[in-house]
Design an enzyme around this catalytic site. Structure first.
Site, mmCIF file in Angstrom:
data_model
loop_
_atom_site.group_PDB
_atom_site.id
_atom_site.type_symbol
_atom_site.label_atom_id
_atom_site.label_comp_id
_atom_site.label_asym_id
_atom_site.label_seq_id
_atom_site.Cartn_x
_atom_site.Cartn_y
_atom_site.Cartn_z
ATOM 1 N N ASN A 50 0.631 -1.333 -0.186
ATOM 2 C CA ASN A 50 0.056 -0.037 0.274
ATOM 3 C C ASN A 50 0.653 1.379 0.022
ATOM 4 O O ASN A 50 2.015 1.327 0.516
ATOM 5 C CB ASN A 50 -1.082 0.080 1.212
ATOM 6 C CG ASN A 50 -1.998 0.936 1.048
ATOM 7 O OD1 ASN A 50 -1.665 2.166 1.947
ATOM 8 N ND2 ASN A 50 -2.958 1.058 0.376
HETATM 9 N N1 PLP Z 1 -2.590 -1.415 3.839
HETATM 10 C C1 PLP Z 1 -3.386 -1.949 3.111
HETATM 11 C C2 PLP Z 1 -3.294 -3.284 2.621
HETATM 12 C C3 PLP Z 1 -4.651 -1.546 2.807
HETATM 13 O O1 PLP Z 1 -5.469 -1.983 1.851
HETATM 14 C C4 PLP Z 1 -4.825 -0.048 2.996
HETATM 15 C C5 PLP Z 1 -6.273 0.932 2.677
HETATM 16 O O2 PLP Z 1 -6.918 0.455 1.947
HETATM 17 C C6 PLP Z 1 -3.927 0.567 4.036
HETATM 18 C C7 PLP Z 1 -2.737 -0.042 4.445
HETATM 19 C C8 PLP Z 1 -4.077 2.021 4.441
HETATM 20 O O3 PLP Z 1 -5.038 1.982 5.460
HETATM 21 P P1 PLP Z 1 -5.357 3.307 6.445
HETATM 22 O O4 PLP Z 1 -6.486 4.114 5.796
HETATM 23 O O5 PLP Z 1 -6.028 2.717 7.864
HETATM 24 O O6 PLP Z 1 -4.094 3.923 6.670
#
Ligand code: PLP
Length: 292
Positions: free
Chosen positions: A59
């Protein structure tokens, strides 16, 4: 917090914050360790050599954590199945060590944003253990499915990671924001972030059953997020939450079948949990139009 061990959990606001906390703690641990090993080097020389790793499927918050932590994060090529394996990590670490860099942390993903691919935690853990590298797992989306016995395979290797986060505001029906973070040794975070003032002192300090969560996170104050977790869990129960995740999975199976039965579309990646990646057949322009 109920056992004698050094592990512990904390509720952060988002996966991004949990990842950042892991990256910063791993960075500070590495600096302390390396200063002991190489007293001839200055702290800024050491900081200039630090390097971290993740997959090119991870991400955007991973890359962002690197920017905020002022530590380059190499996005290693995942395999054709979009999974990051120990082999790619090992190659990168060995090259970097030869070039004088200091490997700090690898951030793996269980359930990538693009296709819900699961990085190979077992092989990554072996490489991290060999090179004394912190292993964090971002299971922001898929982590909720760890509650299902039929998804036990997804948890393979997580007993070997240093830290992990998953979002209760995704699969677990808790209102935004609520990201659970677990640490194998919470002292590593507390030692990295411990900044005290006279007005923060209290008589329960140092008691492991009463953690000072200000040392586990970026802000000083905290929202009472545990309350909404408690209410959600008490209202729906463990079986209610499992039924919700299963419903998502069965809806995705149904949707996958619709795609397969329609000759205008094709699947791009295997369905994983509640995610079906598909595209219209033909030129990419058609996909771009559909997306628009
Ligand atoms: N990591 C993954 C695998 C995600 O799919 C996402 C969001 O879609 C995130 C991190 C980011 O999440 P957050 O909005 O809670 O920071």
């Amino acid at each position: 917090h109920a056992t004698e061990g050094p592990g512990g959990g904390v509720i952060q606001g988002s996966a991004s914050e949990a990842v950042l906390v892991a990256v910063l703690a791993a960075r500070e641990q590495a600096v302390v360790k390396y200063r002991e090993l190489h007293p001839e080097l200055s702290e800024s020389e050491i900081r200039g050599k630090l390097i971290a790793y993740s997959s090119d499927q991870s991400n955007s918050c991973i890359e962002k954590a690197g920017v905020i932590a002022a530590m380059p994060i190499k996005l290693l090529p995942a395999g054709e199945d979009l999974i990051l394996r120990g082999e790619a990590l090992k190659k990168a670490i060995e090259e970097d060590v030869q070039g004088g860099r200091i490997p700090v942390i690898c951030i793996a993903t269980l359930g990538t944003t693009g296709t819900c691919a699961y990085d190979d935690i077992e092989s990554l853990a072996t490489v991290c253990e060999d090179h004394n590298v912190w292993l964090h797992v971002d299971a922001a989306y898929a982590g909720g499915a760890f509650a299902l016995d039929e998804c036990a395979d997804l948890r393979r290797g997580i007993d070997r990671v240093d830290s992990l986060n998953f979002n209760l505001h995704k699969f677990m029906l808790v209102n935004f924001d609520c990201s659970a973070m677990w640490l194998k040794d919470a002292n590593k975070v507390v030692d990295s972030f411990n900044v005290d003032r006279i007005y923060l002192k209290h008589k329960y300090e140092g008691q492991s059953q009463i953690p000072d969560f200000r040392h586990w996170q970026i802000p000083l104050g905290r929202r009472f997020r545990a309350l909404k977790v408690w209410i959600t869990f008490r209202t729906l129960g463990a079986e209610g939450l499992r039924a919700h995740v299963r419903k998502h999975i069965s809806l995705a199976e149904q949707f996958e079948k619709l795609v397969q039965d329609d000759n205008r579309f094709e699947l791009v990646a295997p369905r994983a949990l509640g995610l079906v990646c598909f595209r219209p057949k033909g030129d990419n322009e058609i996909t771009a139009q559909l997306l628009q």
